[in-house]
Design a protein around this motif. Sequence first.
Motif, PDB file in Angstrom:
ATOM      1  N   THR A 117     -38.166 -12.558  14.864  1.00  0.00           N
ATOM      2  CA  THR A 117     -39.447 -12.635  15.566  1.00  0.00           C
ATOM      3  C   THR A 117     -39.421 -13.759  16.594  1.00  0.00           C
ATOM      4  OG1 THR A 117     -40.295 -13.939  13.722  1.00  0.00           O
ATOM      5  CG2 THR A 117     -40.872 -11.602  13.780  1.00  0.00           C
ATOM      6  N   TRP A 140     -35.959 -12.523   9.263  1.00  0.00           N
ATOM      7  CA  TRP A 140     -37.244 -12.121   9.853  1.00  0.00           C
ATOM      8  C   TRP A 140     -37.732 -13.204  10.815  1.00  0.00           C
ATOM      9  CZ3 TRP A 140     -42.308 -13.444  10.502  1.00  0.00           C
ATOM     10  CH2 TRP A 140     -43.209 -12.408  10.810  1.00  0.00           C
ATOM     11  N   GLU A 177     -32.992 -12.815  24.923  1.00  0.00           N
ATOM     12  CA  GLU A 177     -32.639 -11.771  25.897  1.00  0.00           C
ATOM     13  C   GLU A 177     -33.618 -10.619  25.673  1.00  0.00           C
ATOM     14  OE1 GLU A 177     -28.761 -10.091  25.389  1.00  0.00           O
ATOM     15  OE2 GLU A 177     -29.178  -8.529  26.861  1.00  0.00           O
ATOM     16  N   THR A 226     -37.942 -10.481  19.648  1.00  0.00           N
ATOM     17  CA  THR A 226     -39.040  -9.515  19.567  1.00  0.00           C
ATOM     18  C   THR A 226     -39.835  -9.510  20.861  1.00  0.00           C
ATOM     19  OG1 THR A 226     -39.180  -9.968  17.197  1.00  0.00           O
ATOM     20  CG2 THR A 226     -41.038  -8.801  18.189  1.00  0.00           C
ATOM     21  N   LYS A 257     -25.977   0.435  23.166  1.00  0.00           N
ATOM     22  CA  LYS A 257     -25.712   0.562  21.736  1.00  0.00           C
ATOM     23  C   LYS A 257     -27.001   0.550  20.922  1.00  0.00           C
ATOM     24  CE  LYS A 257     -21.007  -1.155  21.679  1.00  0.00           C
ATOM     25  NZ  LYS A 257     -20.075  -2.228  21.288  1.00  0.00           N
ATOM     26  N   GLU A 275     -28.745  -8.434  14.233  1.00  0.00           N
ATOM     27  CA  GLU A 275     -27.744  -8.043  15.223  1.00  0.00           C
ATOM     28  C   GLU A 275     -27.413  -6.572  15.058  1.00  0.00           C
ATOM     29  OE1 GLU A 275     -24.292 -10.451  14.252  1.00  0.00           O
ATOM     30  OE2 GLU A 275     -23.511  -8.880  12.950  1.00  0.00           O
ATOM     31  N   ALA A 287     -20.615  -4.946  14.070  1.00  0.00           N
ATOM     32  CA  ALA A 287     -22.016  -5.363  14.017  1.00  0.00           C
ATOM     33  C   ALA A 287     -22.931  -4.155  14.130  1.00  0.00           C
ATOM     34  CB  ALA A 287     -22.316  -6.352  15.142  1.00  0.00           C
ATOM     35  N   ASP A 340     -28.900 -10.875  22.686  1.00  0.00           N
ATOM     36  CA  ASP A 340     -28.775 -12.266  22.291  1.00  0.00           C
ATOM     37  C   ASP A 340     -30.177 -12.870  22.129  1.00  0.00           C
ATOM     38  OD1 ASP A 340     -25.988 -12.363  22.304  1.00  0.00           O
ATOM     39  OD2 ASP A 340     -25.923 -12.706  24.464  1.00  0.00           O
ATOM     40  N   PRO A 341     -30.275 -14.035  21.486  1.00  0.00           N
ATOM     41  CA  PRO A 341     -31.576 -14.697  21.390  1.00  0.00           C
ATOM     42  C   PRO A 341     -32.211 -14.881  22.766  1.00  0.00           C
ATOM     43  CG  PRO A 341     -29.991 -15.795  19.979  1.00  0.00           C
ATOM     44  CD  PRO A 341     -29.227 -14.780  20.773  1.00  0.00           C
ATOM     45  N   ARG A 372     -20.566  -6.575  10.185  1.00  0.00           N
ATOM     46  CA  ARG A 372     -19.835  -7.747  10.657  1.00  0.00           C
ATOM     47  C   ARG A 372     -19.877  -8.887   9.657  1.00  0.00           C
ATOM     48  NH1 ARG A 372     -20.188 -12.507  13.289  1.00  0.00           N
ATOM     49  NH2 ARG A 372     -22.459 -12.504  13.231  1.00  0.00           N
ATOM     50  N   HIS A 427     -30.935  -3.463  24.179  1.00  0.00           N
ATOM     51  CA  HIS A 427     -29.859  -2.793  24.933  1.00  0.00           C
ATOM     52  C   HIS A 427     -29.935  -1.279  24.801  1.00  0.00           C
ATOM     53  CE1 HIS A 427     -27.125  -6.567  24.274  1.00  0.00           C
ATOM     54  NE2 HIS A 427     -28.094  -6.793  25.135  1.00  0.00           N
TER      55      HIS A 427
END
Lengths: 649, 649
Positions: B295, B291, B319, B299, B311, B258, B243, B316-317, B248, B308
């Motif tokens: 958003t 998109w 987060e 976002t 990396k 991702e 990913a 995640d959604p 991925r 993060h």
Amino acid sequence: MPRTRTTPPSPGPVRPGPGAHTALRPAAVGIREGFWQARREVNARTSIPQGPHLLESAGNLHNLRVVAGTAEGEFQGTYPFQDSDVYKWLEAASWQLAQRTTPEDDGELADAVGRIAALVADAQQPDGYLNTWFQLREGGKRYEDLRWGHELYCAGHLIQAAVAHHRATGGTELLDVGRRFADHIDSVFGPPGSGKPIDGIDGHPEVETALVELYRETGERRYLDLAGYFVDRHGHGLLGNEAYCQDRVPLRDATNVEGHAVRQLYLLAAAADLATETGEAELRAAAERLWQAMTATKTHVTGGLGAHHDKEDFGDPYELPNERAYCETCAAIASVQWSWRMALLTGEARYSDLIERTLYNGFLAGVSLDGERWLYVNPLQVRDGHTDTGGDQSARRTRWFRCACCPPNVMRLLASLEHYLASTDADGLQIHQYVTGRYAGDVDGTPVAVSAVTDYPWHGAIALTVEEAPEERPWTLSLRIPQWCREYRVRVGDTAYDQTDAPVSDGWLRLERTWASGDQVVLELALDPRLTAADPRVDALRGCVAIERGPLVYCLEQVDHPGGGLDDIVLDTTRPLAVKHRPDLLGGVTTVVAAGHRRHIPDAGWWPYRAAEGAGTPSAGEPLELTAIPYYAWANRQDGSMRVWLPTS
Amino acid sequence: MPRTRTTPPSPGPVRPGPGAHTALRPAAVGIREGFWQARREVNARTSIPQGPHLLESAGNLHNLRVVAGTAEGEFQGTYPFQDSDVYKWLEAASWQLAQRTTPEDDGELADAVGRIAALVADAQQPDGYLNTWFQLREGGKRYEDLRWGHELYCAGHLIQAAVAHHRATGGTELLDVGRRFADHIDSVFGPPGSGKPIDGIDGHPEVETALVELYRETGERRYLDLAGYFVDRHGHGLLGNEAYCQDRVPLRDATNVEGHAVRQLYLLAAAADLATETGEAELRAAAERLWQAMTATKTHVTGGLGAHHDKEDFGDPYELPNERAYCETCAAIASVQWSWRMALLTGEARYSDLIERTLYNGFLAGVSLDGERWLYVNPLQVRDGHTDTGGDQSARRTRWFRCACCPPNVMRLLASLEHYLASTDADGLQIHQYVTGRYAGDVDGTPVAVSAVTDYPWHGAIALTVEEAPEERPWTLSLRIPQWCREYRVRVGDTAYDQTDAPVSDGWLRLERTWASGDQVVLELALDPRLTAADPRVDALRGCVAIERGPLVYCLEQVDHPGGGLDDIVLDTTRPLAVKHRPDLLGGVTTVVAAGHRRHIPDAGWWPYRAAEGAGTPSAGEPLELTAIPYYAWANRQDGSMRVWLPTS
């Protein structure tokens, strides 16, 4: 001078030598049955026996054989610290041998230990040095990359394994290897003006506690001095003042824990060891101060430590994320090791409060119920729709890791768990953790022993029977009343006391009697499930509660809540919590059942931020029964979301 | 075939070629004064002129000289993508040359561009290849490490710089270099069966958009085809299905963004380019879907992207952490580039809503007010007692980075900002972003032009004057009503309309008239400060609000709130927000003043978690006036804590 073999169970990793300044001495404990013994049997029957195969397929044993000259090939694996996996397994297996709880496996395990210990001895260089990474990959260069090389870290684990092996078996073959390595290190490292070629420290502390243990095992003072030298030289820029390597500030000046969590905790365990052995007040004060700061500002409710993935390090105060909680399994283990040393040093119960919390939650989650799969990181939340990228830091259990520090670390803690449960001093016996088994020690020169039967943590009753006691001399049986406990009562013989009659003092319920063999005490800790909230400064936990019962932190798992995800679940705090024991579930757990609902959030369109006045309240959906399981048992069924902290509106 | 030199300002990075399927075409905009022109002057006078010195001291130019044979030595620097810093600077300087807003610097800048462009040309290999890392450090190996090597990524930035240089100067010297490299890549990479030696993609997308631009600049269709090949081959396991590397899943099958944020966004910008050029509905649908998902779920309120550190990737959604928000400056830039392509492709205003939010907040925070210091990551919170470990990911501004991707990226976006502000179609002119300047374009074959005067974003009035219009033919002047705007009114000549009379439709206020030169329109956007809350699924923001005004997100800084930290500040949502313009502060900003207090939290002892029923309400301290500054201006005074999201209780 090596001591003779002790009778197992061994008195544990902190055995004060002459002149020690401890408040408490570790007592000998035999765990017979119950919660922990079940976990230890899985460790003994599955995890530890699988170790040699996994070390074989990961290349660790191959690397030693190549160095020993009995195999050919290149270094296998990724990291310079791979030898330490072997040493940690040797330590775990040695502690296991000391227990003899699995006699049928004993021969096979003893053979494996003997074989691998012999391999390590064969691989050791004539001058005592051993590190397969540097010997095979770096052309034999030594100590040129102290920041990342882990040479002393590996040596520390070898020495610790050697001490364990000697205590467990009485044999000196591995202890001699450990001593030769320690002597070699002592010939190379020392302060300016010492005539030693290198003034340096390892980027990853570990050798320090090992050297103190070697001093305890052998009585050789220079190992203690060498440990003190290494601890003292941290924080003076030998490693570029990096917080990560515990080099930004000297421990005695530090105000909070920082940097790589495991490195910090191993160093602090050594500080506690040194304060114990030397009685140095300043080092002790630093250790106490840092423990207080860590627990108050940087500890997850599971006892997990370390907030950041990218450097495996502590975050800022109150920075305690859920989904990105790092909470490395090794950090939980290191926390137990440090806290136990603090408990012995100070006699304070709060250290064992944290140990209990960590053992039952942040530590135990690191290994699957079947003992075959592991978590390196222990998040407190896995979101709906989580994209797991695999690798060592996955939120899914893994058979082994590229960086396999955690699995053998779990093995050695489970195999040596009895070291952390009880203590004695001149006045009596202190029981820190409750298990079904036998607590024995020496009180002012006379042996005492107490047996216990309990179904803790599922039930709160602990039935204690005095088995051995000095005649006609009073002593104190101290029982730790856990910090989470709001209500308890105790019966001594036929007399019942509530907590007003038998008050707790600094975490201890102290029962002073002239005890006689056969005397009975029953402690009952009320185990009502409870809702816990966090300090408001923990931004990640605003408006949330956690479910706890006794020492256990609970969580929700997706698999128990079909029909939707967990991200929209809300707990109704006005409804009572119910307890339901489920012998069929996850090896037998007590679940907590709570009332809640899934909220309905109107479609947000493309932008998830809106005017505060209108954004208040998503509508509540159908009521939902929430089933919470102990956190330690999560990720043992199908993959899915999980959360410890639950919104309340 | 190379086109002739265009009149600056250039029509921007998306210039559809023949057969394009765009809804809108970029218009030409000249920015004269105001908020952005002030930032651009700092960019032109400080940031861009310092570039060559910084590239010299970081070794980037040295590396090119060694490859060119005019210097000797080893590769300097840390990363394989260092050449791209030079190319991004060349692109920025070229766009700057195109503007001629700083004539006094023009000669010097043109000299520097010429000198460095010539160096690049000298370093290029006869067959078109160029990458100093692989030539100097890897013995000339090529394309053997596509995952990490960044060879095509660097080539992409070289090609993009070449296109900018050609558009800006009309000279072909750098364009020829870019074409040679593109031709070389075209001779090496292709699908199975194409006869090309390698079927592969670069771990970091970038070459794709560059090749589309090269196609637009030259008319050579095979560059477009090559870009399409690279986009199509992502997600098929050529890079191990990671990913991180956008491998991925194929873009056309993806359901959310991702992996590494900048990589994802550059790839999606290329997808929008390809959908624009080819009219492919499936690729367009994928770009629109991703998109929307990004958003709505990934976002930050600043427009920042990437949750993060470890990396540099999307979480995640929902987060969306504050203190560990990664929000790389380059990701904000990439988001603007992708969204602008989407705006032109679809004609939808929401893409420019996100551009506006990103430009004024998540992007602009990346450079200091004096243009000399940078942020690589853009957190939404810095805690009291934050331990900053320095390095590229520091929460403190830095003069340059070891990984210096962001600074020249900021330079090129500021220098080309006029590309992202307006568009035309057959029916009229669309103004996406409001600046003092001139918007000009072609409407159905006839030039139109509108000038604007505004003190936006400090004031909400935008005064527009038609400067050029076809005679006696109606056309539509479309004004974007920002998504944040709750109230506006507009005056056309002497006629005033409120938002009922002149309603917004899909984000556009469309004024169709037969316009005449001199016609005046005044749009007034109400700029009342407002409190914003997040979707309840964003756990990090529960119980918090952000202060916004117009397109600006606000924050508190420690320096404005003496007498304590920010972690204990609570905003009182029942009291009104006041606006105070402070010409003296931070180059002149409008502050928002709010009422709040510092809560008093009772000493928590060593454990910060307690029974939920008793833990509710810390006591409120003295009332406190809170001064919020625009987020983009943070970290320009003394170090200290900062926060965007404020607890409300």
